[in-house]
Write a protein that holds these residues in place. Structure first.
Motif, PDB file in Angstrom:
ATOM      1  N   GLN A   1       0.655  -1.133  -0.021  1.00  0.00           N
ATOM      2  CA  GLN A   1       0.108  -0.420   0.091  1.00  0.00           C
ATOM      3  C   GLN A   1       1.160   1.376   0.265  1.00  0.00           C
ATOM      4  OE1 GLN A   1      -2.529   0.213   3.460  1.00  0.00           O
ATOM      5  NE2 GLN A   1      -2.978   2.766   2.885  1.00  0.00           N
ATOM      6  N   TYR A   2       1.801   0.885   1.099  1.00  0.00           N
ATOM      7  CA  TYR A   2       2.949   2.294   0.858  1.00  0.00           C
ATOM      8  C   TYR A   2       3.646   2.674  -0.617  1.00  0.00           C
ATOM      9  CZ  TYR A   2       2.133   2.211   6.175  1.00  0.00           C
ATOM     10  OH  TYR A   2       1.237   1.780   7.397  1.00  0.00           O
ATOM     11  N   LEU A   3       4.240   1.488  -0.727  1.00  0.00           N
ATOM     12  CA  LEU A   3       4.633   1.511  -2.072  1.00  0.00           C
ATOM     13  C   LEU A   3       3.744   2.494  -3.512  1.00  0.00           C
ATOM     14  CD1 LEU A   3       7.209  -1.265  -2.312  1.00  0.00           C
ATOM     15  CD2 LEU A   3       7.550   1.059  -1.419  1.00  0.00           C
ATOM     16  N   LYS A   4       2.892   1.446  -3.126  1.00  0.00           N
ATOM     17  CA  LYS A   4       1.481   2.304  -4.886  1.00  0.00           C
ATOM     18  C   LYS A   4       1.054   4.022  -4.263  1.00  0.00           C
ATOM     19  CE  LYS A   4      -3.072   2.342  -6.011  1.00  0.00           C
ATOM     20  NZ  LYS A   4      -3.502   3.703  -6.982  1.00  0.00           N
ATOM     21  N   LYS A   5       1.523   4.586  -2.816  1.00  0.00           N
ATOM     22  CA  LYS A   5       1.227   5.837  -2.834  1.00  0.00           C
ATOM     23  C   LYS A   5       1.722   6.463  -2.997  1.00  0.00           C
ATOM     24  CE  LYS A   5      -1.826   6.839   0.674  1.00  0.00           C
ATOM     25  NZ  LYS A   5      -1.490   6.584   2.795  1.00  0.00           N
ATOM     26  N   ARG A   6       3.449   5.513  -2.680  1.00  0.00           N
ATOM     27  CA  ARG A   6       4.584   6.464  -3.708  1.00  0.00           C
ATOM     28  C   ARG A   6       4.879   6.865  -4.381  1.00  0.00           C
ATOM     29  NH1 ARG A   6       9.235   2.339  -3.597  1.00  0.00           N
ATOM     30  NH2 ARG A   6       8.326   1.920  -5.230  1.00  0.00           N
ATOM     31  N   ASP A   7       4.331   5.729  -5.620  1.00  0.00           N
ATOM     32  CA  ASP A   7       4.588   5.678  -6.894  1.00  0.00           C
ATOM     33  C   ASP A   7       3.002   6.552  -7.969  1.00  0.00           C
ATOM     34  OD1 ASP A   7       6.271   3.854  -7.641  1.00  0.00           O
ATOM     35  OD2 ASP A   7       5.366   2.570  -7.290  1.00  0.00           O
ATOM     36  N   ASP A   8       2.168   6.811  -6.554  1.00  0.00           N
ATOM     37  CA  ASP A   8       1.066   7.487  -7.225  1.00  0.00           C
ATOM     38  C   ASP A   8       1.141   9.329  -6.821  1.00  0.00           C
ATOM     39  OD1 ASP A   8      -0.587   5.271  -7.826  1.00  0.00           O
ATOM     40  OD2 ASP A   8      -1.780   5.683  -6.058  1.00  0.00           O
ATOM     41  N   LEU A   9       2.134   9.168  -5.921  1.00  0.00           N
ATOM     42  CA  LEU A   9       2.396  10.761  -5.683  1.00  0.00           C
ATOM     43  C   LEU A   9       3.387  11.164  -6.462  1.00  0.00           C
ATOM     44  CD1 LEU A   9       2.940  13.152  -3.790  1.00  0.00           C
ATOM     45  CD2 LEU A   9       4.749  11.557  -2.188  1.00  0.00           C
ATOM     46  N   TRP A  10       4.138  10.310  -6.775  1.00  0.00           N
ATOM     47  CA  TRP A  10       5.366  10.754  -8.002  1.00  0.00           C
ATOM     48  C   TRP A  10       4.424  10.472  -9.141  1.00  0.00           C
ATOM     49  CZ3 TRP A  10      10.105  11.865  -8.032  1.00  0.00           C
ATOM     50  CH2 TRP A  10      10.871  12.097  -9.659  1.00  0.00           C
ATOM     51  N   THR A  11       3.561   9.913  -9.469  1.00  0.00           N
ATOM     52  CA  THR A  11       2.735  10.560 -10.278  1.00  0.00           C
ATOM     53  C   THR A  11       2.310  11.842 -10.582  1.00  0.00           C
ATOM     54  OG1 THR A  11       2.925   8.469 -11.491  1.00  0.00           O
ATOM     55  CG2 THR A  11       1.133   9.930 -12.130  1.00  0.00           C
ATOM     56  N   HIS A  12       2.011  12.175  -9.311  1.00  0.00           N
ATOM     57  CA  HIS A  12       0.732  13.647  -9.020  1.00  0.00           C
ATOM     58  C   HIS A  12       1.857  14.128  -9.762  1.00  0.00           C
ATOM     59  CE1 HIS A  12      -1.863  16.558  -7.523  1.00  0.00           C
ATOM     60  NE2 HIS A  12      -1.205  16.776  -6.786  1.00  0.00           N
ATOM     61  N   CYS A  13       3.110  14.559  -8.763  1.00  0.00           N
ATOM     62  CA  CYS A  13       3.983  15.420  -8.517  1.00  0.00           C
ATOM     63  C   CYS A  13       4.496  15.911  -9.886  1.00  0.00           C
ATOM     64  CB  CYS A  13       4.850  15.407  -7.392  1.00  0.00           C
ATOM     65  SG  CYS A  13       4.127  15.559  -6.047  1.00  0.00           S
ATOM     66  N   VAL A  14       4.879  14.957 -10.494  1.00  0.00           N
ATOM     67  CA  VAL A  14       5.537  15.239 -11.523  1.00  0.00           C
ATOM     68  C   VAL A  14       4.510  16.065 -13.014  1.00  0.00           C
ATOM     69  CG1 VAL A  14       5.961  13.908 -14.005  1.00  0.00           C
ATOM     70  CG2 VAL A  14       7.163  12.843 -12.332  1.00  0.00           C
ATOM     71  N   SER A  15       2.811  15.388 -12.341  1.00  0.00           N
ATOM     72  CA  SER A  15       2.434  16.253 -13.803  1.00  0.00           C
ATOM     73  C   SER A  15       2.127  17.959 -13.178  1.00  0.00           C
ATOM     74  CB  SER A  15       0.988  15.424 -13.310  1.00  0.00           C
ATOM     75  OG  SER A  15       0.123  15.620 -12.115  1.00  0.00           O
ATOM     76  N   VAL A  16       2.289  17.246 -11.768  1.00  0.00           N
ATOM     77  CA  VAL A  16       1.744  19.166 -11.743  1.00  0.00           C
ATOM     78  C   VAL A  16       3.126  19.833 -11.539  1.00  0.00           C
ATOM     79  CG1 VAL A  16       2.031  20.751  -8.973  1.00  0.00           C
ATOM     80  CG2 VAL A  16       0.271  18.655  -8.910  1.00  0.00           C
ATOM     81  N   THR A  17       4.260  18.983 -12.079  1.00  0.00           N
ATOM     82  CA  THR A  17       5.802  20.656 -12.074  1.00  0.00           C
ATOM     83  C   THR A  17       5.626  20.946 -14.192  1.00  0.00           C
ATOM     84  OG1 THR A  17       6.985  18.484 -12.509  1.00  0.00           O
ATOM     85  CG2 THR A  17       6.953  19.850 -10.586  1.00  0.00           C
TER      86      THR A  17
END
Length: 115
Positions: free
Chosen positions: A96-112
């Motif tokens: 679950q944590y690793l999925k949240k990690r990957d989801d956060l990364w994807t979100h932040c890349v799209s924000v940047t």
């Protein structure tokens, strides 16, 4: 001011715990110090707390923290979150944590990319 002091205290505790557990890191010991020096120092304490709070809790992230995270780099983000999620009291929910990690990364890349 109290909230900021509390966040700094929490970050200090996290740093001390991580430093105490570094020998158990799944990366070769020499690489651990390199990763620590090159990864953790690239991000503000507030962003580090927010990122940890998002992956291991229910916090939200700001665009500024997303920029910090992407600036830190995916390898650093992946390794540091994996390291924390490998702790005995967290390992049961590691997937679950690793999925949240990957989801956060994807979100932040799209924000940047949109900024």
């Amino acid at each position: 001011m109290t909230s900021y002091t509390s966040q700094l205290t929490t970050l200090f505790v996290v740093v001390v715990l991580v430093c105490a557990l570094v020998p158990a890191f799944s990366v070769v010991e020499g690489e651990t110090k390199t990763l620590w020096d090159t990864c953790f120092l690239k991000i503000t304490p507030k962003s580090a707390l927010d990122i940890i709070g998002i992956v291991f809790g229910n916090r939200t992230i700001t665009d500024v923290c997303c920029h910090d995270l992407v600036g830190e780099g995916k390898v650093c983000h992946d390794v540091l979150i994996k390291y924390i999620s490998d702790r005995p009291h967290l390992v049961a929910n590691e997937t679950q944590y690793l999925k949240k990690r990957d989801d956060l990364w994807t979100h932040c890349v799209s924000v940047t990319k949109t900024a």
